[in-house]
Design a protein around this motif. Sequence first.
Motif, PDB file in Angstrom:
ATOM      1  N   ALA A 174       0.944  -1.177   0.463  1.00  0.00           N
ATOM      2  CA  ALA A 174      -0.411  -0.328  -0.250  1.00  0.00           C
ATOM      3  C   ALA A 174       0.470   0.875  -0.276  1.00  0.00           C
ATOM      4  O   ALA A 174       0.690   2.122  -0.736  1.00  0.00           O
ATOM      5  N   VAL A 175       1.998   1.549   0.893  1.00  0.00           N
ATOM      6  CA  VAL A 175       2.779   2.135   0.958  1.00  0.00           C
ATOM      7  C   VAL A 175       3.526   2.775  -0.494  1.00  0.00           C
ATOM      8  O   VAL A 175       3.238   3.624  -1.114  1.00  0.00           O
ATOM      9  N   SER A 176       3.730   1.718  -1.532  1.00  0.00           N
ATOM     10  CA  SER A 176       4.653   2.044  -2.338  1.00  0.00           C
ATOM     11  C   SER A 176       3.660   2.711  -3.516  1.00  0.00           C
ATOM     12  O   SER A 176       4.325   3.140  -3.954  1.00  0.00           O
ATOM     13  N   VAL A 177       2.287   1.997  -3.262  1.00  0.00           N
ATOM     14  CA  VAL A 177       1.110   2.648  -4.655  1.00  0.00           C
ATOM     15  C   VAL A 177       1.053   3.755  -4.098  1.00  0.00           C
ATOM     16  O   VAL A 177       0.843   4.433  -5.478  1.00  0.00           O
ATOM     17  N   LEU A 178       0.513   4.377  -2.815  1.00  0.00           N
ATOM     18  CA  LEU A 178       0.557   5.904  -2.644  1.00  0.00           C
ATOM     19  C   LEU A 178       2.005   6.674  -3.397  1.00  0.00           C
ATOM     20  O   LEU A 178       1.659   7.838  -2.867  1.00  0.00           O
ATOM     21  N   GLU A 179       2.962   6.060  -2.303  1.00  0.00           N
ATOM     22  CA  GLU A 179       3.717   7.229  -3.198  1.00  0.00           C
ATOM     23  C   GLU A 179       3.981   6.915  -5.003  1.00  0.00           C
ATOM     24  O   GLU A 179       4.878   8.301  -5.395  1.00  0.00           O
ATOM     25  N   ARG A 180       3.741   6.246  -5.346  1.00  0.00           N
ATOM     26  CA  ARG A 180       3.566   6.494  -6.852  1.00  0.00           C
ATOM     27  C   ARG A 180       2.702   7.474  -7.413  1.00  0.00           C
ATOM     28  O   ARG A 180       2.281   8.173  -7.861  1.00  0.00           O
TER      29      ARG A 180
ATOM     30  N   ALA B 195       2.329   6.904   8.444  1.00  0.00           N
ATOM     31  CA  ALA B 195       2.169   6.188   9.221  1.00  0.00           C
ATOM     32  C   ALA B 195       0.646   4.831   8.489  1.00  0.00           C
ATOM     33  O   ALA B 195       0.321   3.755   9.542  1.00  0.00           O
ATOM     34  N   ALA B 196      -0.307   5.176   8.727  1.00  0.00           N
ATOM     35  CA  ALA B 196      -1.213   4.446   8.280  1.00  0.00           C
ATOM     36  C   ALA B 196      -1.395   3.299   7.194  1.00  0.00           C
ATOM     37  O   ALA B 196      -1.459   2.356   7.542  1.00  0.00           O
ATOM     38  N   ALA B 197      -0.179   3.617   6.350  1.00  0.00           N
ATOM     39  CA  ALA B 197      -0.031   2.591   5.335  1.00  0.00           C
ATOM     40  C   ALA B 197       1.030   2.191   5.590  1.00  0.00           C
ATOM     41  O   ALA B 197       0.691   0.972   5.501  1.00  0.00           O
ATOM     42  N   GLU B 198       1.780   2.347   6.243  1.00  0.00           N
ATOM     43  CA  GLU B 198       2.444   1.399   6.708  1.00  0.00           C
ATOM     44  C   GLU B 198       2.754   0.403   7.578  1.00  0.00           C
ATOM     45  O   GLU B 198       3.445  -0.783   7.943  1.00  0.00           O
ATOM     46  N   LEU B 199       1.536   0.626   8.856  1.00  0.00           N
ATOM     47  CA  LEU B 199       0.839  -0.445   9.610  1.00  0.00           C
ATOM     48  C   LEU B 199       0.176  -1.720   9.151  1.00  0.00           C
ATOM     49  O   LEU B 199       0.363  -2.480   9.400  1.00  0.00           O
ATOM     50  N   LEU B 200      -0.204  -1.901   7.661  1.00  0.00           N
ATOM     51  CA  LEU B 200      -0.247  -2.694   6.958  1.00  0.00           C
ATOM     52  C   LEU B 200       0.943  -3.508   6.436  1.00  0.00           C
ATOM     53  O   LEU B 200       1.011  -4.997   6.293  1.00  0.00           O
ATOM     54  N   ARG B 201       2.373  -2.795   6.843  1.00  0.00           N
ATOM     55  CA  ARG B 201       3.631  -4.011   6.732  1.00  0.00           C
ATOM     56  C   ARG B 201       3.233  -5.303   7.499  1.00  0.00           C
ATOM     57  O   ARG B 201       4.197  -5.796   7.405  1.00  0.00           O
ATOM     58  N   GLY B 202       2.758  -5.051   8.351  1.00  0.00           N
ATOM     59  CA  GLY B 202       2.457  -5.896   9.472  1.00  0.00           C
ATOM     60  C   GLY B 202       1.176  -6.756   9.486  1.00  0.00           C
ATOM     61  O   GLY B 202       0.906  -7.297  10.153  1.00  0.00           O
TER      62      GLY B 202
ATOM     63  N   GLN C 169      -6.915   0.381  -8.628  1.00  0.00           N
ATOM     64  CA  GLN C 169      -5.172   0.478  -9.126  1.00  0.00           C
ATOM     65  C   GLN C 169      -4.357   0.286  -8.245  1.00  0.00           C
ATOM     66  O   GLN C 169      -3.018   0.735  -7.585  1.00  0.00           O
ATOM     67  N   GLY C 170      -4.579  -0.244  -7.321  1.00  0.00           N
ATOM     68  CA  GLY C 170      -4.156  -0.712  -5.786  1.00  0.00           C
ATOM     69  C   GLY C 170      -3.713   0.399  -4.054  1.00  0.00           C
ATOM     70  O   GLY C 170      -2.905   0.889  -3.577  1.00  0.00           O
ATOM     71  N   ARG C 171      -4.888   1.527  -4.856  1.00  0.00           N
ATOM     72  CA  ARG C 171      -4.359   2.166  -3.714  1.00  0.00           C
ATOM     73  C   ARG C 171      -5.484   2.317  -2.507  1.00  0.00           C
ATOM     74  O   ARG C 171      -6.526   2.664  -2.520  1.00  0.00           O
ATOM     75  N   LEU C 172      -4.460   2.875  -1.283  1.00  0.00           N
ATOM     76  CA  LEU C 172      -5.969   2.335  -0.282  1.00  0.00           C
ATOM     77  C   LEU C 172      -6.657   3.564   0.002  1.00  0.00           C
ATOM     78  O   LEU C 172      -6.421   4.657  -0.204  1.00  0.00           O
ATOM     79  N   ARG C 173      -7.975   3.175  -0.540  1.00  0.00           N
ATOM     80  CA  ARG C 173      -8.536   4.538  -0.106  1.00  0.00           C
ATOM     81  C   ARG C 173      -9.521   5.197   1.111  1.00  0.00           C
ATOM     82  O   ARG C 173      -9.547   5.584   1.259  1.00  0.00           O
ATOM     83  N   LYS C 174      -9.448   3.909   1.707  1.00  0.00           N
ATOM     84  CA  LYS C 174     -10.091   4.079   3.367  1.00  0.00           C
ATOM     85  C   LYS C 174      -9.297   2.676   4.146  1.00  0.00           C
ATOM     86  O   LYS C 174      -9.228   1.423   3.907  1.00  0.00           O
TER      87      LYS C 174
END
Length: 277
Positions: A50-56, A155-162, A224-229
């Motif tokens: 999720a983080v990588s997609v949001l960065e793009r 941080a919310a997106a990074e938390l999904l790494r776990g 598109q793989g973007r975190l919406r909520k």
Amino acid sequence: MVAQQQERAAALVAFVAAGLMVCGTGCSGGGAAAQDARTGSGTVGTLREAVSVLERAGSAKASTSMEMATGGTRVTIRGRGVYDFRKQTGRLKVVLPQDPAGAAEHRPITELLTPGALFMKNRGAGVPADKWVRVATAGLTDGNLVTGGATDPYAAAELLRGARSVTYVGRTEVAGIPVRHHRGTADLEAAARGASAAQRPALTAAAKGFATTAVPFDAYVDDQGRLRKVRYRFSFVNGQRKGTVAVASTLLLYDFGAPAVVRLPEPSDIYAGKIAE
């Protein structure tokens, strides 16, 4: 009974307004689901990326909601602003709930989110109206997942790494956008290990400070793989009032690519005095 409920609600609003630093002192869907699972859209990997997609995607507008419950009383803090995922900076205007005891309405708090620090204006509690308060997020027991009354979008997106034990719920819509709904649990320690260098200290602090490192979540990702909520349910031990406080934090992202200019305050504009509790 009504008086007791009003007293609890007033105390909780005061608790939030006095600091917004609530942790600073202690602190399945048939054929469609099967098709999505075959394409890999229901996997843990989707959320961990999720983080990588949001960065793009670059940037987005953000709407936040944080519900806090203790002693049978619930209050909600709402925020709205923009966030730049490449620079990991954002600006939110956070609105505190109305005081049920009838006190004057709280002024909105402007927050600047940056790697390693949170800046707040209209903080109150003895801080001059024209000054900012700077808080080092790595020094907070919640890693600023709760402190500011809004979870930092990065941080919310990074938390999904776990993310652990993820279940694909099915397709639905968020604000009219088709999305895939995932439900699972995020492990704070695992998220901290996989986080970016800028976010790792704060998430490491959160892993040590919460009542449990397991954080239930519901995440919604578009085609598109973007975190919406994403909605997290945190639990921490309240250092000021005995007992565990339940916090539900919701982040909504939309209007990707919107300008997200964040100007940090000058050193002379940062309050250096003592902050009242």
